[in-house]
Scaffold this motif. Structure first.
Motif, PDB file in Angstrom:
ATOM      1  N   PRO A 121      40.650  49.928  35.230  1.00 30.20           N
ATOM      2  CA  PRO A 121      40.188  51.126  34.506  1.00 30.20           C
ATOM      3  C   PRO A 121      40.747  52.429  35.074  1.00 30.20           C
ATOM      4  CG  PRO A 121      38.365  49.605  34.816  1.00 30.20           C
ATOM      5  CD  PRO A 121      39.505  49.065  35.624  1.00 30.20           C
ATOM      6  N   SER A 122      40.728  52.582  36.387  1.00 27.85           N
ATOM      7  CA  SER A 122      41.239  53.833  36.966  1.00 27.85           C
ATOM      8  C   SER A 122      42.756  53.920  36.850  1.00 27.85           C
ATOM      9  CB  SER A 122      40.807  53.974  38.430  1.00 27.85           C
ATOM     10  OG  SER A 122      41.333  52.943  39.231  1.00 27.85           O
ATOM     11  N   PHE A 123      43.438  52.803  37.000  1.00 26.23           N
ATOM     12  CA  PHE A 123      44.893  52.819  36.831  1.00 26.23           C
ATOM     13  C   PHE A 123      45.272  53.225  35.402  1.00 26.23           C
ATOM     14  CE2 PHE A 123      45.101  49.587  40.446  1.00 26.23           C
ATOM     15  CZ  PHE A 123      45.527  50.529  41.369  1.00 26.23           C
ATOM     16  N   GLU A 124      44.518  52.731  34.431  1.00 24.65           N
ATOM     17  CA  GLU A 124      44.805  53.076  33.035  1.00 24.65           C
ATOM     18  C   GLU A 124      44.566  54.563  32.778  1.00 24.65           C
ATOM     19  OE1 GLU A 124      42.371  50.421  30.799  1.00 24.65           O
ATOM     20  OE2 GLU A 124      43.690  48.678  31.125  1.00 24.65           O
ATOM     21  N   LYS A 125      43.507  55.121  33.362  1.00 27.01           N
ATOM     22  CA  LYS A 125      43.235  56.549  33.196  1.00 27.01           C
ATOM     23  C   LYS A 125      44.335  57.391  33.846  1.00 27.01           C
ATOM     24  CE  LYS A 125      39.132  56.235  31.199  1.00 27.01           C
ATOM     25  NZ  LYS A 125      38.896  56.667  29.795  1.00 27.01           N
ATOM     26  N   GLU A 126      44.803  56.985  35.019  1.00 25.09           N
ATOM     27  CA  GLU A 126      45.886  57.712  35.694  1.00 25.09           C
ATOM     28  C   GLU A 126      47.178  57.609  34.893  1.00 25.09           C
ATOM     29  OE1 GLU A 126      44.164  56.954  40.232  1.00 25.09           O
ATOM     30  OE2 GLU A 126      45.790  55.721  39.447  1.00 25.09           O
ATOM     31  N   ALA A 127      47.411  56.434  34.311  1.00 26.46           N
ATOM     32  CA  ALA A 127      48.662  56.199  33.593  1.00 26.46           C
ATOM     33  C   ALA A 127      48.818  57.090  32.366  1.00 26.46           C
ATOM     34  CB  ALA A 127      48.750  54.727  33.171  1.00 26.46           C
ATOM     35  N   GLN A 128      47.711  57.556  31.793  1.00 26.63           N
ATOM     36  CA  GLN A 128      47.827  58.370  30.582  1.00 26.63           C
ATOM     37  C   GLN A 128      48.502  59.721  30.861  1.00 26.63           C
ATOM     38  OE1 GLN A 128      43.862  58.974  29.019  1.00 26.63           O
ATOM     39  NE2 GLN A 128      43.072  59.768  30.948  1.00 26.63           N
TER      40      GLN A 128
END
Length: 371
Positions: A121-128
Motif C-alpha cells: 500500500p505505501s509503495f503504491e502511494k509513493e509510486a503515484q
C-alpha cells in the motif's frame, strides 16, 4: 538457543556498537557532509540531484524514517501507516514533490522481499508521484541495501513499476532577491564510521552485523534510541550548517523533530521568555504547563539556544509509538514542521511550526554578521 546466545554475546555486541557504530565524530561528519554537498553541487548525479524551484510555487514534503517492516510485532511503521497513506494522498492531490529521506525500509531487521510483500500500500502511494517526476528516494543507514546491492535497481523497479534512482542527497535550489539559496537534504548518518565508511564496512553492517544484532534482539547504540547521541548528533549537524552561506540543512536519522535548529522544548522556552517580557500571565501559565509535559520527551536544552542560527531542520520520523508522523514541508515561501494524527477515525494535518524562508534567511545573515 537465542537466549543462550544473548547471554554470550550481549556484552561484546554492546561494546562493539559503542566503539564502532553511530557515535558521531565532528571532523568526520564535517568532511562527509562537505564532500557530499559539493559533489552534488558540482554535478555528480550518482550522489544526488540539484533541483531548481520557484520559491513562490515550489512544493515539497520531506518524510524520513518510516522503517517499514513486515507487519509483525517489531514493525514500528504499522501503527503509523494510516497517517502516512492519508498524508501521501493529500500531498499528491496538492501537487507536492515527495522526498523520502532515508531509513524508509527497515532492512536491518527484515529481508527486502518480506518488506516488498507486506508494504505494497505505501509503495503504491509513493509510486503515484513518479509519473509527475515528483519522487526522490534517498538512502539511510537502515536501508543501505538500496545503495550497495547490485540487484537493488531491479528490485526498486519491481516495487514501483518504474526506474527509481537511489541517491545520498538532494539540493533544492531557489533564488531570493539575487541570492542563490540551497536547501541540502540528506538522511544524516554521514560521518558514521560504519554506515558511512568504505564499501566493506557498508556491506558488513547491512549483510552481517545488522542481521546478527536483529537475531539477538539487541538494539545498537544509535541516535534514534539514545537521547545523548541525539543531542550530540544534532549539535554537530547544526555546527556544520551554521558555517555555510545561504544554506539550510534538512536531515532525519535521530527521530527528533527540529525547526530553526531548535527542539520543540527549546522553542517553548523561547516563547516563555517572550511571555515573561510582556507579562502575559495566561501565556506564561500555559507555556509552563506545556514545558513540564515536554521535559519527558526532550530532556536537554542547549545553553546557547537563543543564539542559534535557523539553519538546521529535522523531519522527525514516521514511526512514533502513538501512530503520529512528522515531516518538513516547503511551500509558499515557507518552511513548516507538520504532523499527521488520527482523530475520530480520520487523519488530520497539523502545522506545528512555520516560518517564511526569506525571514529565516534574514535571521541567519543577521546572526552571522553579529558573530
Amino acid at each position: 538457543m537465542r537466549r543462550l546466545l544473548q547471554k554470550l554475546f550481549l556484552k561484546p555486541v554492546l561494546w562493539l556498537s559503542n566503539r564502532y557504530s553511530s557515535r558521531p565524530d565532528k571532523a568526520r561528519v564535517f568532511t562527509a557532509l562537505s564532500d557530499l554537498f559539493f559533489a552534488i553541487l558540482n554535478g555528480d548525479r550518482k550522489k544526488g540531484l540539484v533541483v531548481p524551484f520557484d520559491i513562490t510555487t515550489g512544493k515539497f514534503i520531506i518524510f524520513s524514517d518510516q522503517h517499514k517492516g513486515r507487519r509483525n510485532g517489531a514493525d514500528d511503521f504499522a501503527i503509523c501507516e494510516p497517517n502516512y497513506l492519508s498524508a501521501l494522498d493529500f500531498y499528491y492531490q496538492q501537487g507536492y514533490h515527495l522526498i523520502a529521506l532515508g531509513d524508509c525500509e527497515e532492512l536491518w531487521e527484515n529481508t527486502v522481499q518480506a518488506v516488498m510483500k507486506h508494504q505494497k500500500p505505501s509503495f503504491e502511494k509513493e509510486a503515484q508521484f513518479i509519473p509527475k517526476n515528483a519522487f526522490i528516494k534517498i538512502f539511510g543507514n537502515h536501508d543501505l541495501f538500496w545503495a550497495n546491492d547490485p540487484f537493488a535497481p531491479f528490485l526498486l523497479r519491481e516495487i514501483y513499476d518504474n526506474e527509481v534512482p537511489i541517491y545520498e542527497g538532494v539540493i533544492l535550489q531557489t533564488t531570493i532577491g539575487n541570492q542563490t539559496i540551497n536547501i541540502f537534504c540528506t538522511h544524516g548518518h554521514q560521518g558514521d564510521a560504519v554506515s558511512d565508511g568504505n564499501w566493506f564496512s557498508k556491506f558488513f553492517i547491512s549483510r552481517i552485523w545488522a542481521p546478527f544484532q536483529s537475531y539477538l534482539r539487541i538494539n545498537p547504540n544509535t541516535p534514534a534510541y539514545d537521547a545523548n547521541l541525539k543531542t550530540l548528533h544534532n549539535n554537530i549537524m547544526y555546527q556544520w550548517a551554521a558555517e555555510q552561506k545561504n544554506l539550510f540543512l534538512v536531515t532525519g536519522h535521530t527521530h527528533q523533530p527540529l525547526f530553526e535548529s531548535l527542539t520543540h522544548l527549546e522553542r517553548l522556552c523561547r516563547q516563555l521568555l517572550f511571555a515573561q517580557q510582556v507579562a502575559d500571565a495566561a501565556m506564561i501559565r500555559e507555556l509552563e504547563k506545556e514545558i513540564e509535559l515536554r521535559k519527558f520527551e526532550y530532556k536537554n536544552v542547549a545553553d546557547d539556544f537563543l543564539s542559534l542560527q535557523p539553519t538546521y531542520f529535522n523531519t522527525g520520523c514516521c514511526c512514533f509509538s502513538d501512530g503520529e508522523i512528522t515531516g518538513i514541508e516547503i511551500e509558499e515561501n515557507c518552511f513548516r514542521l507538520i504532523k499527521w494524527t488520527r482523530k475520530d477515525g480520520d487523519s488530520k494535518r497539523v502545522i506545528l511550526e512555520e516560518a517564511p524562508l526569506e525571514e529565516l534567511l534574514e535571521q541567519q545573515q543577521q546572526k552571522t554578521t553579529a558573530d
